[in-house]
Motif scaffolding. Structure first.
Motif, PDB file in Angstrom:
ATOM      1  N   TYR A 110       0.834  -1.198   0.000  1.00  0.00           N
ATOM      2  CA  TYR A 110       0.000   0.000   0.000  1.00  0.00           C
ATOM      3  C   TYR A 110       0.867   1.246   0.000  1.00  0.00           C
ATOM      4  O   TYR A 110       1.973   1.251   0.496  1.00  0.00           O
ATOM      5  N   ASP A 111       0.316   2.282  -0.536  1.00  0.00           N
ATOM      6  CA  ASP A 111       1.039   3.567  -0.540  1.00  0.00           C
ATOM      7  C   ASP A 111       0.478   4.480   0.525  1.00  0.00           C
ATOM      8  O   ASP A 111      -0.722   4.520   0.750  1.00  0.00           O
ATOM      9  N   PHE A 112       1.404   5.201   1.164  1.00  0.00           N
ATOM     10  CA  PHE A 112       0.976   6.181   2.155  1.00  0.00           C
ATOM     11  C   PHE A 112       1.748   7.453   1.913  1.00  0.00           C
ATOM     12  O   PHE A 112       2.843   7.438   1.358  1.00  0.00           O
ATOM     13  N   PRO A 113       1.208   8.554   2.367  1.00  0.00           N
ATOM     14  CA  PRO A 113       1.975   9.786   2.260  1.00  0.00           C
ATOM     15  C   PRO A 113       3.240   9.678   3.119  1.00  0.00           C
ATOM     16  O   PRO A 113       3.207   9.130   4.221  1.00  0.00           O
ATOM     17  N   VAL A 114       4.301  10.187   2.576  1.00  0.00           N
ATOM     18  CA  VAL A 114       5.566  10.190   3.305  1.00  0.00           C
ATOM     19  C   VAL A 114       6.072  11.620   3.370  1.00  0.00           C
ATOM     20  O   VAL A 114       6.063  12.334   2.369  1.00  0.00           O
ATOM     21  N   ASN A 156      17.938  -0.626   0.309  1.00  0.00           N
ATOM     22  CA  ASN A 156      16.519  -0.492  -0.014  1.00  0.00           C
ATOM     23  C   ASN A 156      15.730  -0.308   1.279  1.00  0.00           C
ATOM     24  O   ASN A 156      15.719  -1.190   2.133  1.00  0.00           O
ATOM     25  N   LEU A 157      15.074   0.830   1.391  1.00  0.00           N
ATOM     26  CA  LEU A 157      14.239   1.078   2.561  1.00  0.00           C
ATOM     27  C   LEU A 157      12.794   0.757   2.177  1.00  0.00           C
ATOM     28  O   LEU A 157      12.198   1.434   1.358  1.00  0.00           O
ATOM     29  N   THR A 158      12.320  -0.338   2.758  1.00  0.00           N
ATOM     30  CA  THR A 158      10.986  -0.798   2.342  1.00  0.00           C
ATOM     31  C   THR A 158       9.993  -0.644   3.492  1.00  0.00           C
ATOM     32  O   THR A 158      10.276  -1.040   4.621  1.00  0.00           O
ATOM     33  N   ILE A 159       8.860  -0.042   3.186  1.00  0.00           N
ATOM     34  CA  ILE A 159       7.808   0.122   4.197  1.00  0.00           C
ATOM     35  C   ILE A 159       6.751  -0.944   3.964  1.00  0.00           C
ATOM     36  O   ILE A 159       6.140  -1.022   2.892  1.00  0.00           O
ATOM     37  N   TYR A 214      13.294   7.723  -4.864  1.00  0.00           N
ATOM     38  CA  TYR A 214      12.007   7.012  -4.837  1.00  0.00           C
ATOM     39  C   TYR A 214      11.326   7.190  -6.184  1.00  0.00           C
ATOM     40  O   TYR A 214      11.660   8.057  -6.968  1.00  0.00           O
ATOM     41  N   SER A 215      10.406   6.373  -6.394  1.00  0.00           N
ATOM     42  CA  SER A 215       9.671   6.410  -7.658  1.00  0.00           C
ATOM     43  C   SER A 215       8.782   7.654  -7.686  1.00  0.00           C
ATOM     44  O   SER A 215       8.251   8.065  -6.655  1.00  0.00           O
ATOM     45  N   PRO A 216       8.644   8.271  -8.847  1.00  0.00           N
ATOM     46  CA  PRO A 216       7.825   9.493  -8.919  1.00  0.00           C
ATOM     47  C   PRO A 216       6.355   9.256  -8.603  1.00  0.00           C
ATOM     48  O   PRO A 216       5.623  10.206  -8.359  1.00  0.00           O
ATOM     49  N   ASP A 217       5.956   7.990  -8.594  1.00  0.00           N
ATOM     50  CA  ASP A 217       4.545   7.707  -8.270  1.00  0.00           C
ATOM     51  C   ASP A 217       4.239   7.907  -6.799  1.00  0.00           C
ATOM     52  O   ASP A 217       3.088   8.062  -6.403  1.00  0.00           O
ATOM     53  N   MET A 218       5.263   7.848  -6.010  1.00  0.00           N
ATOM     54  CA  MET A 218       5.013   7.879  -4.566  1.00  0.00           C
ATOM     55  C   MET A 218       4.616   9.261  -4.095  1.00  0.00           C
ATOM     56  O   MET A 218       4.965  10.274  -4.668  1.00  0.00           O
ATOM     57  N   TYR A 219       3.835   9.232  -3.002  1.00  0.00           N
ATOM     58  CA  TYR A 219       3.285  10.461  -2.439  1.00  0.00           C
ATOM     59  C   TYR A 219       4.266  10.969  -1.379  1.00  0.00           C
ATOM     60  O   TYR A 219       4.177  10.634  -0.213  1.00  0.00           O
ATOM     61  N   VAL A 220       5.222  11.727  -1.827  1.00  0.00           N
ATOM     62  CA  VAL A 220       6.288  12.146  -0.923  1.00  0.00           C
ATOM     63  C   VAL A 220       6.382  13.662  -0.922  1.00  0.00           C
ATOM     64  O   VAL A 220       6.279  14.306  -1.955  1.00  0.00           O
ATOM     65  N   GLU A 221       6.490  14.208   0.269  1.00  0.00           N
ATOM     66  CA  GLU A 221       6.693  15.654   0.385  1.00  0.00           C
ATOM     67  C   GLU A 221       7.969  15.899   1.183  1.00  0.00           C
ATOM     68  O   GLU A 221       8.220  15.254   2.194  1.00  0.00           O
ATOM     69  N   TRP A 222       8.776  16.826   0.714  1.00  0.00           N
ATOM     70  CA  TRP A 222       9.971  17.226   1.463  1.00  0.00           C
ATOM     71  C   TRP A 222       9.606  18.433   2.305  1.00  0.00           C
ATOM     72  O   TRP A 222       8.914  19.329   1.834  1.00  0.00           O
ATOM     73  N   LEU A 223      10.049  18.375   3.497  1.00  0.00           N
ATOM     74  CA  LEU A 223       9.792  19.501   4.370  1.00  0.00           C
ATOM     75  C   LEU A 223      10.982  20.437   4.300  1.00  0.00           C
ATOM     76  O   LEU A 223      12.099  20.071   4.632  1.00  0.00           O
ATOM     77  N   ARG A 224      10.752  21.616   3.828  1.00  0.00           N
ATOM     78  CA  ARG A 224      11.889  22.554   3.700  1.00  0.00           C
ATOM     79  C   ARG A 224      11.788  23.588   4.808  1.00  0.00           C
ATOM     80  O   ARG A 224      10.748  24.182   5.023  1.00  0.00           O
ATOM     81  N   ASN A 225      12.869  23.732   5.502  1.00  0.00           N
ATOM     82  CA  ASN A 225      12.862  24.681   6.617  1.00  0.00           C
ATOM     83  C   ASN A 225      13.209  26.080   6.142  1.00  0.00           C
ATOM     84  O   ASN A 225      14.036  26.265   5.314  1.00  0.00           O
TER      85      ASN A 225
ATOM     86  N   SER C  50     -16.362   1.392   0.774  1.00  0.00           N
ATOM     87  CA  SER C  50     -15.354   2.392   0.431  1.00  0.00           C
ATOM     88  C   SER C  50     -14.010   1.877   0.881  1.00  0.00           C
ATOM     89  O   SER C  50     -13.901   1.222   1.908  1.00  0.00           O
ATOM     90  N   SER C  51     -13.036   2.210   0.123  1.00  0.00           N
ATOM     91  CA  SER C  51     -11.716   1.720   0.496  1.00  0.00           C
ATOM     92  C   SER C  51     -10.694   2.772   0.164  1.00  0.00           C
ATOM     93  O   SER C  51     -10.765   3.421  -0.868  1.00  0.00           O
ATOM     94  N   SER C  52      -9.781   2.970   1.093  1.00  0.00           N
ATOM     95  CA  SER C  52      -8.618   3.778   0.739  1.00  0.00           C
ATOM     96  C   SER C  52      -7.447   3.162   1.475  1.00  0.00           C
ATOM     97  O   SER C  52      -7.614   2.145   2.131  1.00  0.00           O
ATOM     98  N   ASN C  53      -6.316   3.736   1.381  1.00  0.00           N
ATOM     99  CA  ASN C  53      -5.157   3.115   1.995  1.00  0.00           C
ATOM    100  C   ASN C  53      -5.341   2.992   3.487  1.00  0.00           C
ATOM    101  O   ASN C  53      -5.557   3.962   4.185  1.00  0.00           O
TER     102      ASN C  53
END
Lengths: 225, 296, 248
Positions: A110-114, A156-159, A214-225, C50-53
């Motif tokens: 599954y994908d999650f926001p990172v 490889n960092l795998t979640i 990481y793959s561009p498909d992933m939901y990743v945000e960088w936190l910039r200070n 409904s389903s989500s991650n």
């Protein structure tokens, strides 16, 4: 539910009822008794209904528009430090990584926001899982639901994620005829997930000089200070 | 006051004239018998008088009103037959209660006394009664409603002999105490002839005879004698009925004013009155000689 | 013995009272139908997934739709039954004519519609209480659980006229069917045939009709539409049956 079986059952029950009413010679008194009894039952349920506490039922924390508890949004766009959400911290994993290494981030299942925050004074790569669950208890499912986990292996960092939580919920519709002359519409089921106030995100403290790919498909945000 | 007036009253049912130009006038406060064979139009006439059926042509007046769907007629006339049905959820007690609400002249005391006398149970259902019991109960309604015009259509269907007797006695006693117009239809005239004051004999949708009971009793005479003597006498006169009885004997019915009677008397033949019931049968026998002819 | 004068409204009143007594079965079957509908409603009338991650939600929707649909059917059937020959005859052992009989039937149907609407609205609370207290299922915390006084009033108002409208349709169909012995078979065929033909000539015809009556958001207009149509249907029925003979 399809209409046809209901139709058949209804005809059978009404037919049977009329048949037995004649057969058993059920009199008028029985009719009044039935009508009175049913009306009494409905009135009692109405009284019971009045005692259902509105406050206990309608959550005060119920998210309304513009007033969301959304962690991801708060952290990434509103600059709220992640420490504010310590109560939702579920697990964390530390990994020692050598300077200058490049690590490939993947998720399994599954994908999650990172959210990734680069930290200066830290040697370890730290992954923290934040999970905000609805107040209601999920249904216990049979079988192995898996575990949340993070593994670092050969750069490889795998979640890994557990199976989704499973909820069974009921909802009432307040449509025709109750809202015929008012503007309210009750299409809440379209937004079941909005109402459920659920959020799961991974927060990575990334040491300097470590490259994370990481793959561009992933939901990743960088936190910039 | 004229109670019922029919002028050329015709009723067509499925292409047949059930009533074919009936004309008669009934006056108040009499018990009238409506006599006729099956299918003669007795029921049709009564239903038109009660306002249930509509006349096809001609005029019909009850209490000087056209009866069809007329509330005044409905409130002042009651039609009782063995088809009378009540809603199945009502008990006999309920039905009496309801009848009391509807009929302004309802005689509660009489209804209750008759109800007890015939040992009905207030909790039983009308549908569950036997045919005779149903007729008995309907009769109670017909009598106790004390309508200005009471129509009994074959009221004794299914009743046993003793209940029939009770019924006619009750009818007569109640009529004497509260005179009103009652029409009874029957094909058994002998059963009701004691209570009737007048009769209407209808046949094939027409009024065949409308007379008082006394007139009817003197309407005709029966002659029996040797065939070879009697037969020539009958050749030129109106004969209502004629049949051979035994070897060489003939029985004939002729109008009471017929000259044949005098002649027969001279021959010494037996002459006697004809029972009204027999007379009605003879009058409506279609002049074919009856069932015997079928087997000739 | 003098002639008893009667007035029609008095007879209508008496017949109405008589029918309330005789047709207790109308109300008994209403209760049975509603209990059946409540049992069906217990399982929910709709739902989804409904389903989500990370989260799967199966939800069950509870409504009073079952109660409304089955009660409408009840209204239709009883209106037709009132016009059958057998029941028509039951009304005539006592004083009355077609006119008073029709009026008292319509009054009975109106009365039954009012009662049915009250019970249907109350059943909405019964479903809520049963699900809330006896079904081990979490509920969406949603305002749709609660019915305001305005909702209750609007529900009762709409349903009363709705049931009465259905009764008018049933009464009309039943009366038309009595004209000729073939008609009980022909009427449904003709009705369905007409609907199909209209639907072919003009797409969405039936939806437009439903919209015309049931999407009306103005209470006064809703009243006018429902009552006018019902009145026309009843008037035609009365006109037809006043010409029909009673008691075979």
């Amino acid at each position: 539910m399809s209409v046809i079986p209901i139709f058949i059952i209804l005809i059978v029950i009404i037919g049977g009822f009329l048949f037995f009413q004649n057969r058993w010679n059920l009199g008028r008194k029985f009719g009044y008794f039935l009508l009175g009894g049913y009306t009494l039952f409905l009135v009692i349920t109405f009284v019971v209904y009045l005692f259902i506490p509105v406050d206990a039922f309608l959550d005060e924390d119920f998210p309304e528009d513009g007033e969301t508890k959304d962690m991801f949004h708060s952290v990434v766009y509103n600059g709220v430090p992640i420490k504010e959400f310590a109560e939702f911290e579920k697990a964390s994993w530390d990994f020692n990584v050598a300077e200058g290494e490049s690590i490939w981030l993947t998720t399994e299942y599954y994908d999650f926001p990172v959210i990734i925050e680069r930290v200066d004074d830290q040697e370890e790569l730290k992954v923290t899982l934040y999970e905000m669950l609805p107040d209601v208890e999920p249904v216990e499912l049979f079988g192995d639901q898996g575990e949340d986990g993070v593994v670092l292996q050969s750069n490889n960092l795998t979640i890994y994620s557990r199976e989704p939580y499973y909820y069974e919920l009921g909802q009432f519709e307040k449509e025709f005829p109750f809202t015929r002359f008012t503007a309210e519409r009750a299409e809440i089921y379209m937004h079941a997930l909005d109402i459920l106030n659920f959020e799961k995100l991974y927060y990575i403290h990334l040491p300097e000089h470590v490259e994370l790919l990481y793959s561009p498909d992933m939901y990743v945000e960088w936190l910039r200070n | 006051m004229k109670l019922v007036e029919c002028d050329n009253l015709t009723k067509r049912i499925y292409g047949n004239n059930a009533l074919d130009g009936i004309t008669f006038t009934l006056h108040e406060n009499k018990i009238t018998g409506l006599i006729g064979r099956n299918g003669a139009g007795k029921t049709t006439l009564m239903k038109i008088l009660a306002g249930y059926w509509r006349e096809t042509s001609g005029t019909v007046k009850v209490f000087s009103e056209r009866p069809f769907q007329n509330l005044i007629v409905s409130a002042n006339a009651i039609y009782v037959d063995d088809q009378m049905t009540f809603h199945q959820s009502l008990t006999l007690g309920d039905i009496l209660e309801e009848a009391e609400r509807f009929y302004p002249n309802w005689d509660k005391g009489l209804a209750e006394r008759l109800f007890d006398y015939f040992s009905f149970h207030p909790k039983s259902k009308h549908d569950a009664l036997s045919k005779g019991r149903k007729s008995t109960f309907n009769m109670i309604i017909g009598l106790a409603s004390k309508c200005k015009l009471t129509l009994f259509d074959e009221p004794t269907t299914g009743m046993d002999a003793s209940v029939r007797k009770d019924f006619y006695r009750a009818l007569l006693k109640d009529y004497l105490a509260h005179p009103r117009s009652i029409i009874i239809s029957s094909h058994h005239l002998e059963e009701i002839e004691d209570v009737l004051e007048e009769i209407i004999l209808i046949d094939e949708g027409k009024v065949f005879l409308y007379q008082s009971m006394d007139e009817l009793k003197e309407y005709a005479q029966g002659i029996s004698g040797k065939t070879d003597i009697l037969k020539p006498l009958l050749d030129d006169v109106e004969v209502i009925y004629k049949t051979e009885i035994g070897a060489g004997n003939t029985y004939a019915v002729v109008r009471a004013n017929s000259p044949v009677i005098e002649q027969a008397r001279q021959y010494g033949m037996a002459i006697g009155p004809v029972a009204p019931n027999d007379l009605c049968i003879y009058l409506t026998a279609k002049h074919k000689g009856g069932i015997d002819d079928v087997f000739k | 013995m003098s002639l008893n004068r009667v007035n029609a409204s008095d007879i209508v009143k008496k017949q109405f009272q008589y029918k309330l007594k005789a047709y207790v079965g109308v109300f008994t079957s209403l209760v049975v139908v509603q209990i059946i509908a409540l049992i069906f409603s217990y399982g929910g009338t709709g739902g989804g997934f409904s389903s989500s991650n990370g989260i799967d939600v199966r939800y069950q929707t509870y409504t009073v739709d079952n109660v409304i649909v089955l009660t409408s059917l009840w209204a239709l059937i009883h209106a037709i039954i009132l016009t059958t020959k057998k029941d028509w005859q039951h009304a005539f052992p006592f004083v009355g004519n077609s006119w008073t009989n029709n009026l008292s039937n319509i009054l009975l149907l109106l009365f039954a519609s009012i009662i049915a609407a009250v019970l249907t609205v109350l059943s909405a609370f019964a479903i809520r209480v049963i699900i809330f207290h006896f079904v081990n299922e979490d509920l969406f915390r949603s305002y749709t659980f609660f019915l305001t006084a305005e909702n209750i009033l609007s529900g009762w108002y709409v349903l009363t006229f709705h049931f009465f409208f259905i009764c008018a349709i049933g009464y009309f169909l039943g009366t038309v069917s009595r004209i000729h012995p073939m008609l009980p078979i022909l009427v449904p065929v003709i009705m369905i045939g007409l609907l199909i033909v209209f639907e072919q000539i003009h797409q969405g015809f039936m939806i437009e009709i439903a919209t015309f009556y049931y999407e009306e958001t103005n209470p006064a207009l809703f009243f006018v539409k429902m009552v006018t149509t019902s009145t026309i249907l009843f008037a035609v029925s009365v006109f037809i049956s006043n010409r029909t003979e009673v008691r075979t």
